[in-house]
Design a protein around this motif. Structure first.
Motif, short mmCIF file in Angstrom:
data_model
loop_
_atom_site.label_atom_id
_atom_site.label_comp_id
_atom_site.label_asym_id
_atom_site.label_seq_id
_atom_site.Cartn_x
_atom_site.Cartn_y
_atom_site.Cartn_z
N THR A 140 -33.36 117.61 -81.14
CA THR A 140 -33.56 117.30 -79.59
C THR A 140 -33.58 118.40 -78.62
O THR A 140 -33.04 119.34 -79.15
N TRP A 141 -34.21 118.06 -77.37
CA TRP A 141 -34.27 119.01 -76.32
C TRP A 141 -34.45 118.10 -74.98
O TRP A 141 -35.08 117.14 -74.72
N PRO A 142 -33.43 118.76 -73.98
CA PRO A 142 -33.24 117.93 -72.85
C PRO A 142 -34.55 117.84 -72.04
O PRO A 142 -35.27 119.27 -72.01
N TYR A 143 -34.81 117.09 -71.24
CA TYR A 143 -36.13 117.26 -70.20
C TYR A 143 -35.81 116.46 -68.90
O TYR A 143 -34.59 115.98 -68.92
N ASP A 144 -36.43 116.92 -68.03
CA ASP A 144 -36.16 116.30 -66.56
C ASP A 144 -37.57 115.66 -65.96
O ASP A 144 -38.64 116.31 -66.55
N ARG A 145 -37.39 114.65 -65.23
CA ARG A 145 -38.61 114.13 -64.66
C ARG A 145 -38.43 114.13 -63.43
O ARG A 145 -37.56 114.13 -62.60
N ILE A 146 -39.70 114.69 -62.58
CA ILE A 146 -39.69 114.79 -61.14
C ILE A 146 -41.09 114.08 -60.69
O ILE A 146 -42.29 114.78 -61.20
N GLN A 157 -34.01 108.78 -72.15
CA GLN A 157 -33.80 109.04 -70.75
C GLN A 157 -33.57 110.58 -70.47
O GLN A 157 -33.88 111.13 -69.39
N ASP A 158 -32.95 111.33 -71.40
CA ASP A 158 -32.74 112.62 -71.29
C ASP A 158 -33.10 113.79 -72.22
O ASP A 158 -33.31 114.80 -72.19
N TYR A 159 -33.39 113.18 -73.44
CA TYR A 159 -33.87 114.16 -74.53
C TYR A 159 -34.93 113.60 -75.27
O TYR A 159 -35.43 112.41 -75.34
N LEU A 160 -35.99 114.81 -75.71
CA LEU A 160 -37.04 114.58 -76.74
C LEU A 160 -36.70 114.87 -77.91
O LEU A 160 -35.80 115.75 -78.13
N LEU A 161 -37.10 113.85 -78.71
CA LEU A 161 -36.88 114.39 -80.25
C LEU A 161 -37.99 114.68 -80.88
O LEU A 161 -39.11 114.13 -80.97
N ALA A 162 -37.85 115.65 -81.68
CA ALA A 162 -38.96 116.34 -82.48
C ALA A 162 -38.74 116.19 -83.91
O ALA A 162 -37.62 115.72 -84.47
N ASP A 163 -39.83 116.56 -84.51
CA ASP A 163 -39.84 116.24 -86.32
C ASP A 163 -39.05 117.46 -86.88
O ASP A 163 -39.05 117.59 -88.23
N ARG A 164 -38.73 118.58 -85.93
CA ARG A 164 -37.98 119.60 -86.61
C ARG A 164 -36.92 120.19 -85.67
O ARG A 164 -36.97 119.79 -84.49
N PRO A 165 -35.88 121.12 -86.21
CA PRO A 165 -34.87 121.41 -85.34
C PRO A 165 -35.59 122.35 -84.27
O PRO A 165 -36.21 123.03 -84.49
N LEU A 166 -35.07 122.13 -83.12
CA LEU A 166 -35.32 123.12 -82.05
C LEU A 166 -34.15 123.87 -81.42
O LEU A 166 -34.48 124.79 -80.61
N ARG A 167 -33.08 123.62 -82.05
CA ARG A 167 -31.87 124.40 -81.59
C ARG A 167 -31.02 124.82 -83.08
O ARG A 167 -30.94 124.31 -84.06
N ARG A 168 -30.31 125.97 -82.89
CA ARG A 168 -29.45 126.28 -84.03
C ARG A 168 -28.28 125.56 -83.83
O ARG A 168 -27.35 125.03 -82.87
N ASN A 169 -27.74 125.09 -85.24
CA ASN A 169 -26.63 124.27 -85.33
C ASN A 169 -25.33 125.28 -85.24
O ASN A 169 -25.38 126.43 -85.47
N SER A 170 -24.29 124.96 -84.16
CA SER A 170 -23.50 125.57 -83.88
C SER A 170 -22.14 125.43 -84.86
O SER A 170 -21.71 124.24 -84.87
#
Length: 79
Positions: free
Chosen positions: A7-13, A66-79
Motif C-alpha cells: 500500500t501507499w498513501p495518497y491525497d486528493r485535492i 479513501q487513504d491508500y492505493l494497493l499495488a500488485d507488489r511491495p512498495l515499502r520495506r517490512n519493518s
C-alpha cells in the motif's frame, strides 16, 4: 488480509491525486495521472497501470480505499 507493504498513501485535492513522496525515487508531492473516476474504477475491481511522472517507474494498481492505493507488489520495506 491486504499486505501493508503493498500500500501507499495518497491525497486528493479536487479531482487531482497526489502522493506525498514517490515510493521509488522519493520525489516530493507527485501529481499522479489518476482522477476521481479512476479511483472509483479501482474500487470496482478494474486494474490500472500507473507510471510515476518523476522517475517513470511503473506499477499495477489493484485497489484503492479513501487513504491508500494497493499495488500488485511491495512498495515499502517490512519493518
Amino acid at each position: 488480509m491486504i499486505p501493508f507493504a503493498h500500500t501507499w498513501p495518497y491525497d486528493r485535492i479536487g479531482q487531482d491525486v497526489y502522493v506525498q513522496s514517490c515510493p521509488f525515487c522519493q520525489a516530493a508531492n507527485v501529481l499522479l495521472k489518476l482522477k476521481a473516476k479512476d479511483l472509483a474504477e479501482l474500487r470496482e475491481g478494474v486494474k490500472k497501470l500507473l507510471v510515476f511522472p518523476c522517475c517513470r517507474n511503473k506499477l499495477t494498481l489493484v485497489d484503492a480505499d479513501q487513504d491508500y492505493l494497493l499495488a500488485d507488489r511491495p512498495l515499502r520495506r517490512n519493518s
